[in-house]
Design a protein around this motif. Structure first.
Motif, PDB file in Angstrom:
ATOM      1  N   GLU A  95      84.829  96.080  28.103  1.00 40.03           N
ATOM      2  CA  GLU A  95      83.718  95.292  28.629  1.00 40.03           C
ATOM      3  C   GLU A  95      82.419  96.090  28.597  1.00 40.03           C
ATOM      4  O   GLU A  95      81.357  95.550  28.249  1.00 40.03           O
ATOM      5  CB  GLU A  95      84.035  94.860  30.067  1.00 40.03           C
ATOM      6  CG  GLU A  95      85.153  93.822  30.154  1.00 40.03           C
ATOM      7  CD  GLU A  95      85.576  93.548  31.591  1.00 40.03           C
ATOM      8  OE1 GLU A  95      84.982  94.169  32.507  1.00 40.03           O
ATOM      9  OE2 GLU A  95      86.488  92.730  31.805  1.00 40.03           O
ATOM     10  N   ARG A  99      78.902  95.270  26.440  1.00 40.36           N
ATOM     11  CA  ARG A  99      77.561  95.213  27.028  1.00 40.36           C
ATOM     12  C   ARG A  99      76.623  96.192  26.329  1.00 40.36           C
ATOM     13  O   ARG A  99      75.460  95.884  26.059  1.00 40.36           O
ATOM     14  CB  ARG A  99      77.627  95.541  28.523  1.00 40.36           C
ATOM     15  CG  ARG A  99      78.297  94.455  29.359  1.00 40.36           C
ATOM     16  CD  ARG A  99      78.210  94.798  30.847  1.00 40.36           C
ATOM     17  NE  ARG A  99      78.846  93.792  31.664  1.00 40.36           N
ATOM     18  CZ  ARG A  99      78.881  93.829  32.982  1.00 40.36           C
ATOM     19  NH1 ARG A  99      78.321  94.833  33.624  1.00 40.36           N
ATOM     20  NH2 ARG A  99      79.477  92.875  33.679  1.00 40.36           N
ATOM     21  N   SER A 115      73.650  91.172  32.239  1.00 39.42           N
ATOM     22  CA  SER A 115      74.425  90.155  32.934  1.00 39.42           C
ATOM     23  C   SER A 115      73.498  89.129  33.577  1.00 39.42           C
ATOM     24  O   SER A 115      72.330  89.429  33.869  1.00 39.42           O
ATOM     25  CB  SER A 115      75.283  90.814  34.016  1.00 39.42           C
ATOM     26  OG  SER A 115      74.465  91.350  35.038  1.00 39.42           O
ATOM     27  N   ASP A 144      74.209  98.171  34.727  1.00 37.81           N
ATOM     28  CA  ASP A 144      74.799  96.935  34.238  1.00 37.81           C
ATOM     29  C   ASP A 144      75.730  97.208  33.062  1.00 37.81           C
ATOM     30  O   ASP A 144      76.771  96.567  32.913  1.00 37.81           O
ATOM     31  CB  ASP A 144      73.683  95.975  33.807  1.00 37.81           C
ATOM     32  CG  ASP A 144      74.150  94.534  33.742  1.00 37.81           C
ATOM     33  OD1 ASP A 144      74.639  94.029  34.766  1.00 37.81           O
ATOM     34  OD2 ASP A 144      74.019  93.913  32.671  1.00 37.81           O
ATOM     35  N   SER A 150      77.000  93.920  40.150  1.00 40.29           N
ATOM     36  CA  SER A 150      76.675  92.549  40.535  1.00 40.29           C
ATOM     37  C   SER A 150      76.406  92.401  42.027  1.00 40.29           C
ATOM     38  O   SER A 150      75.460  91.703  42.432  1.00 40.29           O
ATOM     39  CB  SER A 150      77.812  91.604  40.111  1.00 40.29           C
ATOM     40  OG  SER A 150      79.038  92.015  40.678  1.00 40.29           O
TER      41      SER A 150
END
Length: 254
Positions: A95, A99, A115, A144, A150
């Motif tokens: 992941e 990104r 995000s 991020d 988040s």
């Protein structure tokens, strides 16, 4: 296996293995007639378990407690848990790479590759020419990329348009060429720490390699006086977390 072989297999150094022996975290195996330690599969599994737990941010005393709980378990159970931990780590790495690839493919100053939660936070922030604000934006984009931000973005959202934040950025800008003993450093760090809500302490992920490395990268990105301000803010927030009954990982008692 000899010590060099088991160290290479698990991905640590022989010096690390010897240190674990010295502190009693890893029992020394029996030695052969030639004096060399003879390591087996269970030793390798235990060493891999120690490495994984430390990568997750546990201190060696905490690792010791976990291993004590493993002592009565079947080797197959320990292997399955270790495999599950590694599988989670692989997913997290994939992941993060996705990104990062998005950031490399697009303009770094844009929000297309971040995000949705960070994009919303950046969109709410007022336009400013402050170099410190621009640096803060870059740091958020780095966070991020490595994941785990988040909850932090949600907490910071109410502060995005606060005039007090812009004033702090300007005061930090003024320290760009200052010495690390400038008398403005202490008061500014106090004001910045006071502005951080308690919810931010709860949102910071448990201290581990990712967050430790992020903090180090943060400080290295500032000139001396500004880095000292940021360092003092970090210390103040850590103390505040402990005073609120946190466990030292940024999580308060609930």
């Amino acid at each position: 296996m000899r010590i060099g072989e088991i160290a290479a297999l698990v991905g640590v150094t022989p010096r690390t293995v010897r240190h674990y022996h010295h502190i009693g975290l890893l029992a020394e195996p029996a030695r052969r007639a030639n004096g060399y330690r003879a390591y087996g599969v269970r030793d390798a599994v235990l060493l891999a378990r120690i490495r994984r737990l430390t990568e997750l941010g546990l201190g060696l005393d905490e690792v010791r407690d976990v291993l004590a709980g493993d002592a009565g378990r079947e080797l197959a159970d320990v292997l399955r848990e270790l495999d599950a931990d590694l599988a989670r780590q692989e997913r997290e790495i994939r992941e993060r790479r996705l990104r990062l690839a998005g950031l490399l493919d697009g303009p770094v100053e844009g929000t297309e590759s971040v995000s949705p939660a960070l994009a919303e936070l950046l969109a709410a922030a007022p336009v400013t020419a402050s170099p410190s604000a621009a640096k803060d934006r870059e740091h958020l984009m780095l966070l991020d990329t490595i994941g785990g931000g988040s909850e932090i973005y949600a907490v910071l959202r109410p502060l995005a348009g606060d005039p007090a934040v812009l004033a702090l950025y300007e005061q930090l800008d003024a320290l760009a060429a200052a010495s690390p003993d400038d008398p403005r450093i202490g008061p500014l760090a106090d004001r910045m720490a006071a502005l951080a809500p308690d919810e931010l302490l709860d949102a910071i992920p448990a201290g581990g390699p990712v967050m430790t490395g992020f903090g180090e990268a943060l400080l290295a990105d500032y000139p001396p006086a500004q880095a000292e301000v940021v360092r003092r803010v970090m210390v103040a927030l850590t103390v505040r977390s402990r005073d609120r009954g946190g466990n030292g990982n940024g999580r308060g008692s609930r």
